[in-house]
Design an enzyme around this catalytic site. Sequence first.
Site, PDB file in Angstrom:
ATOM      1  N   LYS A  91      11.390 -42.506 -13.239  1.00 58.93           N
ATOM      2  CA  LYS A  91      11.973 -41.327 -13.877  1.00 58.93           C
ATOM      3  C   LYS A  91      11.346 -41.218 -15.260  1.00 58.93           C
ATOM      4  O   LYS A  91      11.626 -42.034 -16.145  1.00 58.93           O
ATOM      5  CB  LYS A  91      13.495 -41.441 -13.983  1.00 58.93           C
ATOM      6  CG  LYS A  91      14.121 -40.283 -14.750  1.00 58.93           C
ATOM      7  CD  LYS A  91      15.628 -40.396 -14.876  1.00 58.93           C
ATOM      8  CE  LYS A  91      16.133 -39.410 -15.904  1.00 58.93           C
ATOM      9  NZ  LYS A  91      17.608 -39.456 -16.057  1.00 58.93           N
ATOM     10  N   GLY A  96      24.223 -36.127 -21.137  1.00 61.49           N
ATOM     11  CA  GLY A  96      25.528 -36.617 -21.561  1.00 61.49           C
ATOM     12  C   GLY A  96      26.458 -35.559 -22.126  1.00 61.49           C
ATOM     13  O   GLY A  96      27.556 -35.883 -22.561  1.00 61.49           O
ATOM     14  N   ALA A 129      21.011 -34.337 -15.461  1.00 63.61           N
ATOM     15  CA  ALA A 129      21.588 -34.291 -16.817  1.00 63.61           C
ATOM     16  C   ALA A 129      22.464 -33.062 -17.056  1.00 63.61           C
ATOM     17  O   ALA A 129      22.178 -31.967 -16.578  1.00 63.61           O
ATOM     18  CB  ALA A 129      20.511 -34.337 -17.904  1.00 63.61           C
ATOM     19  N   GLY A 130      23.517 -33.304 -17.813  1.00 68.83           N
ATOM     20  CA  GLY A 130      24.390 -32.225 -18.249  1.00 68.83           C
ATOM     21  C   GLY A 130      25.562 -31.944 -17.331  1.00 68.83           C
ATOM     22  O   GLY A 130      26.453 -31.168 -17.663  1.00 68.83           O
ATOM     23  N   ASN A 167      25.217 -39.452 -14.451  1.00 61.54           N
ATOM     24  CA  ASN A 167      25.652 -40.786 -14.870  1.00 61.54           C
ATOM     25  C   ASN A 167      26.992 -40.712 -15.619  1.00 61.54           C
ATOM     26  O   ASN A 167      28.034 -41.143 -15.138  1.00 61.54           O
ATOM     27  CB  ASN A 167      24.568 -41.407 -15.751  1.00 61.54           C
ATOM     28  CG  ASN A 167      24.825 -42.857 -16.124  1.00 61.54           C
ATOM     29  OD1 ASN A 167      23.889 -43.607 -16.359  1.00 61.54           O
ATOM     30  ND2 ASN A 167      26.059 -43.317 -16.185  1.00 61.54           N
ATOM     31  N   SER A 168      26.959 -40.087 -16.815  1.00 62.97           N
ATOM     32  CA  SER A 168      28.145 -40.115 -17.677  1.00 62.97           C
ATOM     33  C   SER A 168      29.368 -39.499 -17.016  1.00 62.97           C
ATOM     34  O   SER A 168      30.498 -39.951 -17.260  1.00 62.97           O
ATOM     35  CB  SER A 168      27.853 -39.371 -18.980  1.00 62.97           C
ATOM     36  OG  SER A 168      26.726 -39.918 -19.615  1.00 62.97           O
TER      37      SER A 168
END
Lengths: 79, 275
Positions: free
Chosen positions: B114, B175, B202-203, B224-225
Amino acid sequence: MSEPALENQTTVEIPISLDGQPHAVAMGTTLSALLASLDKLPQAVATSVNGVFVPRMQRGSFVLQKGDAVLLFQPIVGG
Amino acid sequence: MNATPSDVKNPDATDLWQVGDVVLKSRFLLGTAGYPSPQVLAESIAVSQTQIVTVGLKRTLAAQGDNGFIAIIQNALKQGQARLLPNTAGCRSAREAIQLAHMARELYDTPWLKLEVVGDEHTLQPDPFELVNAAEQLVRDGFTVFPYCTDDLVTCRRLLDVGCPLLMPWGAPIGSGQGLLNPFALRTLRERLPDTTLIIDAGIGAPSHAAQAMEMGFDAVLLNSAVSQAKTPVAMAHAFGAAIAAGRMAYLAGVMPAQDFAVASTPVGGAPLLL
């Protein structure tokens, strides 16, 4: 007559940087030897010297020079 | 995309996607950072049914140990639950990313990468110029490059031109949990690159964001987050898995077009029922 003999027995150390911290190694130390002295398993870290990747297979022949900046990298979690 | 009734009924059986020769079922890529414990991470990986988890690498002094997280990830790998996708998080230049990529390949024993090259500290927005330069070199060096990029169509095309097999455009800054901030740009990407594997990375904050991405025809979602920072990460991993599957099934089924006027769904005719 005794001075040259004493000089021959003295290990000459050179300054390097290890993960950003000052460090000293004996002249002629290889990257492999440095890792061994730090109790790092060869496969546990990846290495770079002066910002350039040094593959595991080349560490044994990579002799550290005065002022070299050695960085060790290890796996971490990531996103 | 024409789905047969059996595809829609049981998309897992036939609805596969590929990265090179690797055939995948799960469309849920999961990050491994920020979990409250290794056990929660392990359960989240299991519940999500992900087949790709992202990992990183860091200077040893700064890493301060991993408290067993890496062992959990490696265990999941051994059990065949997931493949690793190392990232180049923290890199600010192509040169730095290239060096880190080689270290990642040696440490994790995978050519998958990545590729992250950040160009702005506040938004962590990818630097398109450094990204393309790094991707070009890394493809030449034998990597399978998953570039984390913006939704800019031309940058995406350049990344494909230099040999990236897929693209990972952002939904919003890393995040931030804001969801898909620019649906127009993402829709344009999907329409202009119909044969490219596109993963929203992301986001994403809520399962509905992931479902929206899948309904729009994106091939997978990486987050992830949104899971690791949830009050109950394992339950949230389950929720995201369900949302991604639902969104994909909806895409295959064909979402009706939105319109600016009402259309009566009950066929009562044009006359009033009671006078």
